[in-house]
Design a protein around this motif. Structure first.
Motif, mmCIF file in Angstrom:
data_model
loop_
_atom_site.group_PDB
_atom_site.id
_atom_site.type_symbol
_atom_site.label_atom_id
_atom_site.label_comp_id
_atom_site.label_asym_id
_atom_site.label_seq_id
_atom_site.Cartn_x
_atom_site.Cartn_y
_atom_site.Cartn_z
ATOM 1 N N GLY A 1 0.814 -1.210 0.000
ATOM 2 C CA GLY A 1 0.000 0.000 0.000
ATOM 3 C C GLY A 1 0.844 1.254 0.000
ATOM 4 N N VAL A 2 1.930 1.251 0.779
ATOM 5 C CA VAL A 2 2.837 2.396 0.815
ATOM 6 C C VAL A 2 3.515 2.572 -0.543
ATOM 7 C CG1 VAL A 2 4.970 3.268 1.859
ATOM 8 C CG2 VAL A 2 3.211 2.250 3.306
ATOM 9 N N TYR A 3 3.966 1.471 -1.114
ATOM 10 C CA TYR A 3 4.622 1.530 -2.425
ATOM 11 C C TYR A 3 3.650 2.002 -3.509
ATOM 12 C CZ TYR A 3 7.104 -0.055 -6.619
ATOM 13 O OH TYR A 3 7.710 -0.111 -7.841
ATOM 14 N N ALA A 4 2.409 1.515 -3.459
ATOM 15 C CA ALA A 4 1.407 1.901 -4.456
ATOM 16 C C ALA A 4 1.131 3.397 -4.405
ATOM 17 C CB ALA A 4 0.111 1.118 -4.232
ATOM 18 N N ALA A 5 1.179 3.977 -3.200
ATOM 19 C CA ALA A 5 0.989 5.431 -3.069
ATOM 20 C C ALA A 5 2.092 6.181 -3.811
ATOM 21 C CB ALA A 5 0.961 5.821 -1.595
ATOM 22 N N ALA A 6 3.334 5.714 -3.668
ATOM 23 C CA ALA A 6 4.458 6.348 -4.373
ATOM 24 C C ALA A 6 4.307 6.194 -5.884
ATOM 25 C CB ALA A 6 5.778 5.732 -3.902
ATOM 26 N N PRO B 1 12.802 18.632 -8.598
ATOM 27 C CA PRO B 1 11.980 19.178 -7.509
ATOM 28 C C PRO B 1 11.386 18.100 -6.605
ATOM 29 C CG PRO B 1 11.437 20.237 -9.582
ATOM 30 C CD PRO B 1 12.321 19.075 -9.909
ATOM 31 N N VAL B 2 10.912 16.997 -7.220
ATOM 32 C CA VAL B 2 10.297 15.937 -6.412
ATOM 33 C C VAL B 2 11.330 15.279 -5.501
ATOM 34 C CG1 VAL B 2 9.135 13.689 -6.524
ATOM 35 C CG2 VAL B 2 8.456 15.524 -8.082
ATOM 36 N N THR B 3 12.595 15.225 -5.925
ATOM 37 C CA THR B 3 13.649 14.664 -5.082
ATOM 38 C C THR B 3 13.753 15.409 -3.750
ATOM 39 O OG1 THR B 3 14.917 13.921 -7.007
ATOM 40 C CG2 THR B 3 16.125 14.187 -4.938
ATOM 41 N N PHE B 4 13.605 16.719 -3.813
ATOM 42 C CA PHE B 4 13.706 17.530 -2.585
ATOM 43 C C PHE B 4 12.363 17.653 -1.860
ATOM 44 C CE2 PHE B 4 17.249 18.995 -5.237
ATOM 45 C CZ PHE B 4 18.296 18.882 -4.333
ATOM 46 N N LEU B 5 11.266 17.571 -2.612
ATOM 47 C CA LEU B 5 9.947 17.796 -2.010
ATOM 48 C C LEU B 5 9.176 16.498 -1.771
ATOM 49 C CD1 LEU B 5 8.805 20.844 -4.182
ATOM 50 C CD2 LEU B 5 9.770 20.897 -1.876
ATOM 51 N N GLY B 6 9.798 15.350 -2.070
ATOM 52 C CA GLY B 6 9.116 14.069 -1.943
ATOM 53 C C GLY B 6 8.439 13.847 -0.596
ATOM 54 N N PRO B 7 9.154 13.987 0.526
ATOM 55 C CA PRO B 7 8.516 13.783 1.833
ATOM 56 C C PRO B 7 7.334 14.726 2.065
ATOM 57 C CG PRO B 7 10.898 13.775 2.051
ATOM 58 C CD PRO B 7 10.605 14.206 0.651
ATOM 59 N N PHE B 8 7.490 15.979 1.643
ATOM 60 C CA PHE B 8 6.407 16.945 1.808
ATOM 61 C C PHE B 8 5.198 16.551 0.980
ATOM 62 C CE2 PHE B 8 4.269 20.706 0.034
ATOM 63 C CZ PHE B 8 3.760 21.258 1.205
ATOM 64 N N VAL B 9 5.422 16.125 -0.274
ATOM 65 C CA VAL B 9 4.326 15.742 -1.166
ATOM 66 C C VAL B 9 3.557 14.547 -0.612
ATOM 67 C CG1 VAL B 9 3.794 14.798 -3.450
ATOM 68 C CG2 VAL B 9 5.424 16.677 -3.233
ATOM 69 N N ILE B 10 4.283 13.526 -0.157
ATOM 70 C CA ILE B 10 3.639 12.328 0.386
ATOM 71 C C ILE B 10 2.848 12.663 1.642
ATOM 72 C CG2 ILE B 10 4.066 10.096 1.490
ATOM 73 C CD1 ILE B 10 4.288 9.989 -1.520
ATOM 74 N N ASN B 11 3.430 13.443 2.536
ATOM 75 C CA ASN B 11 2.734 13.808 3.769
ATOM 76 C C ASN B 11 1.503 14.642 3.481
ATOM 77 O OD1 ASN B 11 2.718 13.931 6.798
ATOM 78 N ND2 ASN B 11 2.892 16.127 6.376
ATOM 79 N N LEU B 12 1.625 15.564 2.516
ATOM 80 C CA LEU B 12 0.494 16.425 2.166
ATOM 81 C C LEU B 12 -0.646 15.612 1.573
ATOM 82 C CD1 LEU B 12 -0.670 19.324 1.728
ATOM 83 C CD2 LEU B 12 0.423 19.273 -0.530
ATOM 84 N N LEU B 13 -0.321 14.670 0.697
ATOM 85 C CA LEU B 13 -1.355 13.913 0.010
ATOM 86 C C LEU B 13 -1.904 12.765 0.852
ATOM 87 C CD1 LEU B 13 0.159 13.690 -3.595
ATOM 88 C CD2 LEU B 13 -1.677 15.178 -2.820
ATOM 89 N N TYR B 14 -1.026 11.963 1.411
ATOM 90 C CA TYR B 14 -1.449 10.709 2.031
ATOM 91 C C TYR B 14 -1.401 10.699 3.557
ATOM 92 C CZ TYR B 14 -1.220 8.713 -2.667
ATOM 93 O OH TYR B 14 -1.418 8.446 -3.988
ATOM 94 N N GLY B 15 -0.642 11.592 4.160
ATOM 95 C CA GLY B 15 -0.557 11.608 5.613
ATOM 96 C C GLY B 15 0.598 10.782 6.151
ATOM 97 N N LYS B 16 0.758 10.812 7.464
ATOM 98 C CA LYS B 16 1.902 10.165 8.104
ATOM 99 C C LYS B 16 1.905 8.650 7.935
ATOM 100 C CE LYS B 16 2.582 13.755 11.614
ATOM 101 N NZ LYS B 16 2.633 14.055 13.064
ATOM 102 N N ALA B 17 0.735 8.060 7.789
ATOM 103 C CA ALA B 17 0.674 6.594 7.648
ATOM 104 C C ALA B 17 1.440 6.108 6.427
ATOM 105 C CB ALA B 17 -0.780 6.136 7.565
ATOM 106 N N TYR B 18 1.616 7.001 5.440
ATOM 107 C CA TYR B 18 2.306 6.625 4.210
ATOM 108 C C TYR B 18 3.686 7.283 4.109
ATOM 109 C CZ TYR B 18 -2.127 4.764 2.439
ATOM 110 O OH TYR B 18 -3.268 4.035 2.264
ATOM 111 N N SER B 19 4.254 7.708 5.225
ATOM 112 C CA SER B 19 5.540 8.419 5.190
ATOM 113 C C SER B 19 6.648 7.583 4.557
ATOM 114 C CB SER B 19 5.944 8.845 6.598
ATOM 115 O OG SER B 19 6.059 7.709 7.451
ATOM 116 N N GLY B 20 6.542 6.274 4.660
ATOM 117 C CA GLY B 20 7.553 5.392 4.069
ATOM 118 C C GLY B 20 7.576 5.444 2.552
ATOM 119 N N ALA B 21 6.553 6.047 1.939
ATOM 120 C CA ALA B 21 6.509 6.138 0.473
ATOM 121 C C ALA B 21 7.459 7.199 -0.071
ATOM 122 C CB ALA B 21 5.083 6.443 0.013
ATOM 123 N N ALA B 22 7.915 8.121 0.785
ATOM 124 C CA ALA B 22 8.750 9.233 0.321
ATOM 125 C C ALA B 22 10.048 8.763 -0.350
ATOM 126 C CB ALA B 22 9.042 10.197 1.466
#
Length: 460
Positions: A282-287, A341-362
């Motif tokens: 599920g985390v991988y699918a989010a990424a 840009p996504v390389t630097f903003l990846g964690p922010f994008v994942i947290n903004l879209l999916y929340g902390k439960a998917y932080s491993g997708a960053a």
């Protein structure tokens, strides 16, 4: 102009200025469109398709993110696994006949009922067989996982329902994609609304799986209604065994290519779902969802410039390679413009879209987004091979990429989970797009052009 020509003009809508969208173009563009009815139709048809993509990308992302947040990584992983398995089975169920049928509908419009009826029967029974085989395999390799079996069983029915989309082939042959967009958008928007209602109602995973059938079903019904309104009649569809044999025989190269392409796109999620746990998938699918947002860009760019590249090949070979180099340069530039840009903003994008439960997708997203760079170049190289009529090389290259992808996933996933799957995808796409060019002599010049593009990308 004789009476027959006048009738054709009146039927087609007259001059370019009679089309509503042409009226709002600048004068110098409006003049170029005058008396170019075929080009107008192509542009208008492409506009509907692009609009459909943008609609699905925007609303689909928002609703999909909301659903992923509600379900959580584990249940979202089960849904993604079922979708990936159905996608692989769907590549086989299609039999590779769609493009063949469209071609023949254009060539022999008087036999449209015969082609459509035969295609429908082939797609329906092929979908049914693939569904039963797929479900049997999943039950065998995932014993005791009842929920997974149920979700795969529900989503798998899209393989048979998809046969009712056969009318889409007729609309494509007539360059009338707006009716297909109307039909599918109806199903998409209604299903998106249903998903929101299910979230508020705190529904189960099974209900969300059924919604996938609702979307396909409504789209198919709307498409058949549109076909009926355009003077089509389903009762006239007739299946012919000799034609069925001919279509299957002609479609196997396309079928093989489609299977290979789908393996490259979805086998990582299938292997991850088999080896790892649903939460990791599920985390991988989010990424993957975020990384795949940009896939429409190279397609749109290539569709816009490739006809001119083909024309250059017919006139001047050096000009052909010059324009091809510009295409590689631009697609490399586009890949970097997204990946950096996504390389630097990846964690922010994942947290903004999916929340902390998917932080491993960053970290997975950061790796996957660089594979988009090589996907861009691979698509341009694919167009180059078509221009050179080297389709057999393209099939071989994609087959090598699929084998590398499967091997790397089997090696890396047991040790690194979703991150290993992301690395496998990145490396396999590099092999497919760039690395293999130096192993096959006819591709070396293309490989050198890609190297220049990677080292010195240009906007144009």
């Amino acid at each position: 102009m004789n009476e027959e020509q006048k009738a054709c003009v009146e039927t087609d809508g007259g001059a370019a200025s009679d089309r509503m969208w042409v009226r709002y173009l600048p004068l110098f563009l409006r003049k170029r469109f005058q008396s170019r009815h075929v080009f107008q139709e192509a542009v208008e048809n492409s506009g509907w398709l692009v609009g459909d993509k943008l609609l699905r990308m925007g609303i689909g992302l928002l609703v999909g993110v909301w659903v992923a947040r509600y379900l959580g990584p584990a249940q979202f992983g089960i849904m993604s696994y079922a979708g990936s398995v159905a996608g692989l089975a769907g590549a086989i169920a299609g039999l590779g006949i769609d493009s063949i049928v469209i071609r023949d509908l254009v060539r022999y419009p008087e036999r449209s009922d015969e082609f459509l009826g035969t295609a429908f029967v082939l797609r329906f029974f092929s979908g049914l067989v693939c569904y039963l085989v797929m479900l049997g395999i999943v039950i065998a390799i995932k014993p005791g996982e009842t929920l997974t079996h149920v979700i795969v069983a529900i989503i798998g029915w899209t393989l048979t329902i998809g046969a009712f989309d056969t009318a889409d082939l007729w609309f494509q042959s007539k360059v009338m994609s707006k009716y297909v967009v109307y039909a599918r958008s109806a199903g998409f928007l209604i299903s998106a609304l249903v998903r929101l209602v299910l979230i508020f109602a705190k529904a189960s995973l099974v209900a969300f799986a059924v919604t996938n059938l609702v979307e396909i079903g409504i789209g198919a019904i709307a498409l058949l209604y549109a076909y009926y309104r355009k003077n089509g009649c389903l009762r006239r569809w007739k299946a012919r065994l000799p034609l069925a044999k001919e279509l299957v025989h002609s479609g196997w190269p396309v079928l093989l290519g489609g299977i290979v392409s789908m393996i490259c796109l979805r086998v990582d999620q299938v292997i991850l779902g088999q080896i790892s746990n649903p939460k990791e998938l599920g985390v991988y699918a989010a990424a993957v969802r975020v990384a795949e947002l940009w896939f429409f860009l190279p397609s749109a760019i290539i569709a816009s410039v490739f006809p001119n590249i083909i024309k250059a090949k017919e006139v001047d070979e050096e000009e052909f390679y010059k324009r091809l180099q510009k295409l590689f340069n631009f697609l490399a530039f586009a890949g970097y413009a997204v990946a950096i840009p996504v390389t630097f903003l990846g964690p922010f994008v994942i947290n903004l879209l999916y929340g902390k439960a998917y932080s491993g997708a960053a970290p997975m997203l950061i790796i996957l987004i660089w594979s988009d760079l090589f996907i861009n170049l691979a698509m341009a190289r694919g167009a180059y091979l078509f221009a050179m009529n080297w389709t057999w090389i393209l099939l071989g290259v994609n087959a090598v990429a699929a084998v590398v992808n499967i091997a790397l996933n089997l090696v890396l996933i047991p040790h690194y989970g979703g991150t290993g799957a992301a690395v496998a995808s990145l490396l396999s796409y590099w092999v497919s797009a760039h690395g293999v060019c130096f192993l096959i002599k006819p591709l070396r010049r293309g490989g050198q052009m890609m190297t220049r593009a990677l080292l010195w990308p240009k906007f144009w």
